[in-house]
Write an enzyme that holds these catalytic residues in place. Structure first.
Site, PDB file in Angstrom:
ATOM      1  N   GLY A  32      -8.519 -17.947  -0.515  1.00 37.15           N
ATOM      2  CA  GLY A  32      -9.155 -18.859  -1.454  1.00 37.15           C
ATOM      3  C   GLY A  32      -9.622 -18.102  -2.681  1.00 37.15           C
ATOM      4  N   GLU A  33     -10.678 -18.589  -3.315  1.00 36.72           N
ATOM      5  CA  GLU A  33     -11.253 -17.972  -4.518  1.00 36.72           C
ATOM      6  C   GLU A  33     -10.345 -18.082  -5.738  1.00 36.72           C
ATOM      7  OE1 GLU A  33     -12.285 -13.850  -3.910  1.00 36.72           O
ATOM      8  OE2 GLU A  33     -13.345 -14.249  -2.037  1.00 36.72           O
ATOM      9  N   GLY A  34      -9.170 -18.667  -5.601  1.00 38.03           N
ATOM     10  CA  GLY A  34      -8.194 -18.617  -6.681  1.00 38.03           C
ATOM     11  C   GLY A  34      -7.355 -17.360  -6.644  1.00 38.03           C
ATOM     12  N   GLU A  49     -11.740 -21.931  -5.422  1.00 38.05           N
ATOM     13  CA  GLU A  49     -12.947 -22.484  -4.822  1.00 38.05           C
ATOM     14  C   GLU A  49     -13.572 -21.502  -3.834  1.00 38.05           C
ATOM     15  OE1 GLU A  49     -12.479 -22.672  -1.435  1.00 38.05           O
ATOM     16  OE2 GLU A  49     -10.358 -22.192  -1.836  1.00 38.05           O
ATOM     17  N   VAL A  95     -13.637 -20.719 -10.786  1.00 33.28           N
ATOM     18  CA  VAL A  95     -13.901 -20.810  -9.352  1.00 33.28           C
ATOM     19  C   VAL A  95     -15.162 -21.646  -9.152  1.00 33.28           C
ATOM     20  CG1 VAL A  95     -14.407 -19.544  -7.236  1.00 33.28           C
ATOM     21  CG2 VAL A  95     -12.842 -18.565  -8.930  1.00 33.28           C
TER      22      VAL A  95
END
Length: 338
Positions: free
Chosen positions: A304-306, A162, A70
């Site tokens: 997000g964050e993966g 991300e 990330v």
């Protein structure tokens, strides 16, 4: 180690993309035909196992060394009120990642992923790309190399994500510049802005596209002009993974936007990538169509964050378990096709 010491080195890597091992892929397909099930009855799980076989270069792929990375960065364009949260939240969330308290920590742990968090100059946001280039050439190269650095030879799977307040605006700008389409095609609520916030995002992107209209439309320049450090890092990680034959599992709209300008130059850049999911951010479904990627999941996620890709990694693990552990017709003494 610096993977891309210059713009020319980055462009050379993009122009010389490695192919999968077709022999290993064929062997995996032949194995699927012998497993105790009707042909094709496990659907995309069969495709995923064959895909992994080609890129891992072995008939029976595995997930012993699977990594989630990330990347976090801040964006100068937030001065225009394009996000519902202040830029300080980026550093706060990075601290949460490192303390183990975020969704990606729980989900990557559940999927058996080693998690790496890379914060990129959070105290130094990119420039306001509606007025000037977001990054200098040196800054963009540094971000690309930060992404490449998380990729090690022998990884079985790389999951990318991300974090960055304002980065849905950057992602939409990248897509608009890459595909030559209107800003409103790509703009969505991101962190949850209202209609006025969406209008501000569209206006900022329109001004950025006009500002940089005369600049080269190369992948590097698009990332540099309207990208972010974390987005460029994802692009660097994807390209390095291709050089090392590491398959990649992509997250949502912002993550996928990182490879949009690469795909315009080299459409086959996505050949070693799987789309983990289709997020609720409106532009993501359109972007996946442009990248010719079919998502494994569609769960209405937009964090997000993966996080979506981490959930999909559990599906990948299930696909490999079936491929490796099921008996063949011969082993089980079951009548089947040969």
């Amino acid at each position: 180690m610096t993977s891309y010491g210059s713009i020319a080195a980055f462009e050379a890597a993009l122009s010389d993309l490695r192919a999968p091992d077709w022999v290993a892929e064929a062997a995996a397909r032949a194995r699927q035909a012998q497993l105790t099930k009707p042909a094709g009855s496990l659907g995309r799980l069969e495709d995923v196992a064959i895909f992994l076989a080609g890129w891992q270069r072995r008939e029976r792929p595995r997930m012993d060394r699977a990594r989630a990375a990330v990347f976090a960065g801040n964006h100068g364009v937030t001065v225009h009120g394009v996000s519902a949260f202040p830029t300080g939240v980026t550093a706060q969330m990075v601290a949460n990642f490192r303390a183990g308290g975020a969704a990606i920590n729980a989900l990557s742990g559940a999927a058996g992923l080693d998690l790496k968090v890379v914060a990129l100059d959070l105290d130094r946001p990119t420039a306001d790309f509606s007025a000037v280039a977001a990054m200098t050439a040196a800054e963009c190269l540094h971000a690309l190399n930060a992404g490449a650095a998380v990729v090690e030879e022998g990884l079985d799977l790389l999951v990318l994500g991300e974090m960055g307040i304002g980065n849905s605006t950057s992602a939409a700008a990248i897509c608009a510049r890459s595909f030559g389409s209107a800003a409103e095609t790509w703009v969505g609520p991101g962190t949850g802005v209202d209609d006025a916030g969406i209008s501000r995002k569209i206006d900022v992107i329109d001004r950025a596209i006009a500002r940089h209209a005369s600049a080269p439309r190369s992948a590097f320049e698009t990332l540099r002009l309207v990208g972010g450090r974390e987005i460029a890092a994802i692009a660097g990680a994807v390209l390095r993974a291709r050089q090392l034959s590491v398959p990649v599992l992509l997250d949502g709209f912002i993550c996928c936007s990182a490879i949009a300008p690469l795909a315009v130059e080299r459409p086959t850049i996505t050949a070693h990538c799987l789309a983990g999911h289709c997020s609720a951010e409106p532009g993501h479904a359109r972007l996946l169509e442009q990248l010719d990627l079919a998502p494994l999941l569609s769960l209405g996620m937009r964090l997000g964050e993966g996080s979506g890709a981490a959930v999909a990694a559990a599906v990948v693990r299930a696909a490999l378990a079936a491929h490796d552990q099921m008996a063949t017709f011969a082993q089980a003494a079951v009548s089947g096709s040969t």
